[in-house]
Scaffold this active site. Structure first.
Site, PDB file in Angstrom:
ATOM      1  N   GLY A 224     -12.667  -3.965   0.972  1.00 43.73           N
ATOM      2  CA  GLY A 224     -13.707  -4.803   0.387  1.00 43.73           C
ATOM      3  C   GLY A 224     -14.958  -3.955   0.172  1.00 43.73           C
TER       4      GLY A 224
ATOM      5  N   ASP B 219     -11.832  -6.202  -3.609  1.00 47.31           N
ATOM      6  CA  ASP B 219     -12.690  -7.396  -3.607  1.00 47.31           C
ATOM      7  C   ASP B 219     -14.071  -6.992  -3.106  1.00 47.31           C
ATOM      8  OD1 ASP B 219     -10.873  -7.456  -0.941  1.00 47.31           O
ATOM      9  OD2 ASP B 219     -12.919  -8.095  -0.499  1.00 47.31           O
TER      10      ASP B 219
ATOM     11  N   MET C 249      -9.663  -3.141   7.685  1.00 50.83           N
ATOM     12  CA  MET C 249      -9.203  -3.610   8.988  1.00 50.83           C
ATOM     13  C   MET C 249      -8.396  -2.581   9.793  1.00 50.83           C
ATOM     14  SD  MET C 249      -8.319  -7.543   7.840  1.00 50.83           S
ATOM     15  CE  MET C 249      -8.113  -8.162   9.497  1.00 50.83           C
ATOM     16  N   GLU C 250      -8.360  -1.317   9.347  1.00 53.09           N
ATOM     17  CA  GLU C 250      -7.549  -0.319  10.057  1.00 53.09           C
ATOM     18  C   GLU C 250      -8.165   1.069  10.194  1.00 53.09           C
ATOM     19  OE1 GLU C 250      -6.292  -1.806   7.182  1.00 53.09           O
ATOM     20  OE2 GLU C 250      -5.268  -3.476   8.174  1.00 53.09           O
TER      21      GLU C 250
ATOM     22  N   GLU D 185       0.818  -1.223   0.000  1.00 57.09           N
ATOM     23  CA  GLU D 185       0.000   0.000   0.000  1.00 57.09           C
ATOM     24  C   GLU D 185       0.847   1.266   0.000  1.00 57.09           C
ATOM     25  OE1 GLU D 185      -4.166  -1.605   1.941  1.00 57.09           O
ATOM     26  OE2 GLU D 185      -2.517  -1.240   3.316  1.00 57.09           O
TER      27      GLU D 185
ATOM     28  N   ILE E 162     -13.173 -10.265   5.689  1.00 59.91           N
ATOM     29  CA  ILE E 162     -14.546 -10.697   5.405  1.00 59.91           C
ATOM     30  C   ILE E 162     -14.610 -11.339   4.016  1.00 59.91           C
ATOM     31  CG2 ILE E 162     -16.972 -10.005   5.273  1.00 59.91           C
ATOM     32  CD1 ILE E 162     -15.749  -9.498   8.063  1.00 59.91           C
TER      33      ILE E 162
END
Ligand code: ADE
Length: 229
Positions: free
Chosen positions: A78, A196, A172-173, A12, A152
């Site tokens: 996602g 995704d 997630m952050e 990233e 997920i």
């Protein structure tokens, strides 16, 4: 201004470091922090590692130890909204921790006493992002991002996150970085490009599109830095 740019994974921030060319490296608290000047600003660039704990540590370190006056997050997410496809960008208006649960005590998901269920991102930075998007001719959606310590890949869990958190994307952050910046009164901006759809194909698509989607987000963040006065 001293601007922090953070991601969660090496992929990233790699395009940002490549663009900068030269930088000084400092190792601290299990991370590497890369410093350089760009667009009239001092930049401090790092990746936290995945999840809320590491991203909390990193955001706090960027502010407390390295004096960051603003935090820009670049990475992948996602999609929850059907309007978001792989490679699309979303900027968060607000963020919620979908896995924070003391509902047993009558509180809503994502809330703990003295905290906020939704943490709002900096409106000025969101406005700058829309200007940048217009200038460079790319589409930028905005919406709610839900964060949790779970990858997920399950339509049922994704549906729950959409229903309960009203989320457009998940990762997630973001919300943990948001909590740190909010309480420390440091403006922040969370940008994600979709890798995704958090469905059965999520892990396969994530592996396939991590790099290309991370690149989309990183390029936009570089334009943001150039635009920030
Ligand atoms: N980041 C990118 N895709 C994700 C997913 N499906 N779940 C959690 N974090 C993500």
């Amino acid at each position: 201004m001293k601007i922090a740019i953070m991601g969660a994974m090496p992929e990233e921030i790699a395009p940002i470091l490549e663009h900068m060319g030269e930088y000084a490296t400092t190792a601290y608290a299990g991370n590497k922090f890369y410093e350089c000047s760009y667009g009239g600003h001092d930049l401090i660039i790092t990746y936290s590692k995945i999840g809320k704990v590491f991203s909390t540590l990193t955001a706090a370190t960027l502010i407390e130890r390295f004096g960051a006056e603003m935090v820009l997050f670049s990475g992948v997410a996602g999609a929850v909204s059907d309007e978001l496809n792989i490679g699309d960008m979303i900027v968060s208006t607000s963020l919620i921790q979908h896995d924070l649960d003391i509902t047993a005590f009558g509180h809503p998901y994502g809330y703990v006493p003295e905290g906020k269920q939704y943490v709002e991102a900096d409106k000025k930075l969101i406005a700058i992002a829309h200007e940048v998007a217009k200038e460079i001719g790319v589409s930028l959606q905005e919406g709610i991002i839900a964060t949790g310590d779970q990858f997920i890949a399950d339509p049922e869990r994704k549906g729950w996150i959409r229903e309960v958190c009203n989320a457009d994307a998940l990762e997630m952050e973001g919300a943990s970085v948001a909590v740190v910046c909010d309480v420390m009164e440091v403006p922040f901006f969370i940008l994600r490009s979709i890798s995704d759809a958090a469905d059965m194909d999520a892990s396969f698509n994530f592996d396939e599109f991590l790099e290309s989607s991370a690149q989309v987000s990183a390029e936009f963040i570089i334009h943001m830095v150039e635009k920030i006065g």
